[in-house]
Design an enzyme around this catalytic site. Structure first.
Site, PDB file in Angstrom:
ATOM      1  N   GLY A 124       0.820  -1.203   0.000  1.00  0.00           N
ATOM      2  CA  GLY A 124       0.000   0.000   0.000  1.00  0.00           C
ATOM      3  C   GLY A 124       0.854   1.252   0.000  1.00  0.00           C
ATOM      4  N   SER A 125       0.285   2.344  -0.466  1.00  0.00           N
ATOM      5  CA  SER A 125       0.969   3.643  -0.413  1.00  0.00           C
ATOM      6  C   SER A 125       0.791   4.244   0.983  1.00  0.00           C
ATOM      7  CB  SER A 125       0.394   4.570  -1.475  1.00  0.00           C
ATOM      8  OG  SER A 125       0.649   4.055  -2.757  1.00  0.00           O
ATOM      9  N   GLY A 126       1.498   5.336   1.230  1.00  0.00           N
ATOM     10  CA  GLY A 126       1.405   6.008   2.529  1.00  0.00           C
ATOM     11  C   GLY A 126       2.537   5.630   3.468  1.00  0.00           C
ATOM     12  N   HIS A 127       3.452   4.786   2.980  1.00  0.00           N
ATOM     13  CA  HIS A 127       4.581   4.349   3.816  1.00  0.00           C
ATOM     14  C   HIS A 127       5.900   4.934   3.321  1.00  0.00           C
ATOM     15  CE1 HIS A 127       1.892   1.570   5.772  1.00  0.00           C
ATOM     16  NE2 HIS A 127       1.614   0.965   4.641  1.00  0.00           N
ATOM     17  N   ASP A 177      -2.087  -8.513   0.444  1.00  0.00           N
ATOM     18  CA  ASP A 177      -0.872  -8.762  -0.332  1.00  0.00           C
ATOM     19  C   ASP A 177      -0.690 -10.255  -0.573  1.00  0.00           C
ATOM     20  OD1 ASP A 177       0.186  -5.980  -0.462  1.00  0.00           O
ATOM     21  OD2 ASP A 177       0.279  -6.188   1.710  1.00  0.00           O
ATOM     22  N   HIS A 182      -0.516   0.421   9.991  1.00  0.00           N
ATOM     23  CA  HIS A 182      -1.790   0.990   9.538  1.00  0.00           C
ATOM     24  C   HIS A 182      -2.662   1.315  10.743  1.00  0.00           C
ATOM     25  CE1 HIS A 182      -0.222  -2.035   6.692  1.00  0.00           C
ATOM     26  NE2 HIS A 182      -0.357  -1.043   5.859  1.00  0.00           N
TER      27      HIS A 182
END
Lengths: 330, 330
Positions: free
Chosen positions: B53-56, B109, B218
């Site tokens: 996921g993005s945001g990391h 994932d 998350h």
């Protein structure tokens, strides 16, 4: 105040302990608790010294290293280092060929560097200075001497550091570092405030749903408080004053986008996509772009844009190898 | 929500535009809008693929480059990439010698990588996987298969990437990447929440004056919500479960301290000074320490600690050259 600290009055000393522990190949302690030096500096080059308040990580310690700075004077959060600290940094840097002190235009730093230079003179250490004044929002171009130094300082350290590393003389290092920062026009936009640990309260205030264009690295007032808008419109608001500051059209530039602390790097990339479009439309060629947290203000949200006009003299110095916490390139 | 974005539903695509514009030497577009590849990958090595996921940021794109990953599948914020995206990443990475897909243990994932592997098999692309499970707070050691992958993934990419770069076979790359992440024990501490742009509200909540030990990337619940304490006590609370997870005593380790986004790097260094003391007291020698924002959660405040047990096989791979947005070393 959600912080990982011990005594709020000791954050700087406590952080220095961590830097020394973590990176012994980059940092060595000195006789002054607020001065760190690079243990790998060759003794026969011009010394590069900088310094400033803490809270701007990776500035200033992150720019100690190969091809960059040799010693750094460390201030309290958002406060100048003392004159004693600058003096010790001059002593600890290679100084047989003289020392270039490259720092930002703030009253405290100016006063303390001036005193430190006078003391250094009595010890036969020759110190010359370049004072960064790249923040276009802090004064008009006609009063450039009043402008604050912001992320253009990174370019000044990179160019000055690379010139010193290849063996340039003090006068030449000073000329090139001055040329580098004169070639930089920067502006910031703030989306939230930040809290100095020893105060425990936000340093200033930006209402949710608003942003402050031209904000300084310590929350100095900007040009305009406006409703928070799209990344595309923020890019335009940042580009307009920067592009009006120098004649960039037809030139090659380096672009530095730095987060102010808490803004995710993803958003800096969203912002940059629009900045790149505007540069293209203005007939400006981008030689290189660096995006990340290069010069922050604790946990402030927001970003700065720095545009540096390049020529054949600056380009190889910008691209020369370096190794530090903030910049490593081969 | 103080963000530099356009449409909150388009942040990932908008950010990809910026990455492509800013770093053409590191990122090339592919036939899938959510897959980027390294344009400099030699074709005759094992391909290294990751995704998440993005945001990391800088994960995952920041680990594309020399000596690291060859292609990355990009998900929405905090969501898995699609199976199609993983498949395209397998195709875009060098795959004549097979592909090592090195990712973290999250349900989405796992499902999408599994489907992508099946599709890749029909195209005669051999894919083997290593699934990072380094978060000691997410399940006891006896149920390691339930643990989440956190910043230990960085070590897995570094070791697997270096093994592939020197020409190791697929089986050997897989063995070493697995060994690397098995040698990692990690834990996080969260001091504030974060806001996914498309939601517009904090993802979870941590009351001011509190911290959550063992929090996931998350906002997955941790072990304990406790009053926010000193950096020294936080270091102890993080070290205790990590040191209990493996027999580190007498060994050499690598330490990775990553900020979760909004915590200033200065505080990570304050934290590390105490962690270093505890490691010393436990007869653990530190081979290297990396401190910075390596694996974040948007603008969450807090930090993760990863300890990796080293041996003569892992050490040179960890120290091997690399060039990417997140890791550049000579």
């Amino acid at each position: 105040m959600q912080r990982i600290i011990n005594d709020p009055d000791n954050v700087v000393d406590d952080a220095i302990k961590g830097y020394l522990r973590a990176s012994p190949s980059l940092f060595a302690a000195t006789d002054h608790p607020r001065v760190l030096k690079y243990p790998g500096s060759p003794s026969d080059k011009v010394g590069i010294v900088t310094g400033g308040g803490s809270g701007h990580e990776p500035a200033f310690l992150g720019y100690i290293g190969d091809g960059l700075c040799d010693a750094v004077a460390i201030g309290e959060i958002f406060s100048s280092p003392t004159a004693d600290a600058f003096l010790e940094a001059f002593r600890c840097a290679p100084h047989g060929q003289g020392v270039a002190c490259l720092y930002g235009n703030y009253a405290g730093d100016n006063m303390n560097v001036k005193m430190a230079r006078q003391m250094a003179e009595m010890e036969d250490i020759e110190v010359k200075t370049v004072i960064a004044r790249d923040d276009v929002a802090s004064a008009p171009a006609s009063e450039r001497d009043k402008r604050r130094g912001v992320a253009g300082e990174v370019m000044m350290w990179k160019i000055g550091g690379a010139a010193a590393a290849r063996g340039d003389s003090l006068d030449e290092v000073i000329r090139l570092a001055q040329k580098a920062v004169d070639a930089c026009s920067s502006i910031g936009v703030g989306l939230s405030s930040c809290t100095i640990p020893a105060n425990g309260k936000p340093n200033f205030s930006i209402e949710p749903g608003h942003m402050e264009l031209g904000i300084g690295h310590h929350g100095e007032p900007g040009i305009e408080v406006a409703p928070l808008t799209s990344a595309e419109a923020i890019a335009a608001a940042m580009c307009d004053p920067v592009l009006a500051d120098q004649d960039f059209a037809g030139s090659e530039v380096a672009v530095l986008i730095s987060g102010l602390g808490a803004t995710p790097v993803m958003e800096l990339n969203i912002l940059y996509a629009h900045i790149a479009e505007r540069l293209e439309a203005a007939d400006i060629r981008v030689h290189r772009t660096d995006i990340g947290n290069y010069f922050t203000s604790l946990e402030m949200m927001g970003a700065t844009l720095t545009l540096m006009k390049l020529d054949d003299e600056l380009k190889p110095l910008l691209d020369a190898p370096a190794r530090s916490l903030a910049i490593t390139q081969r």
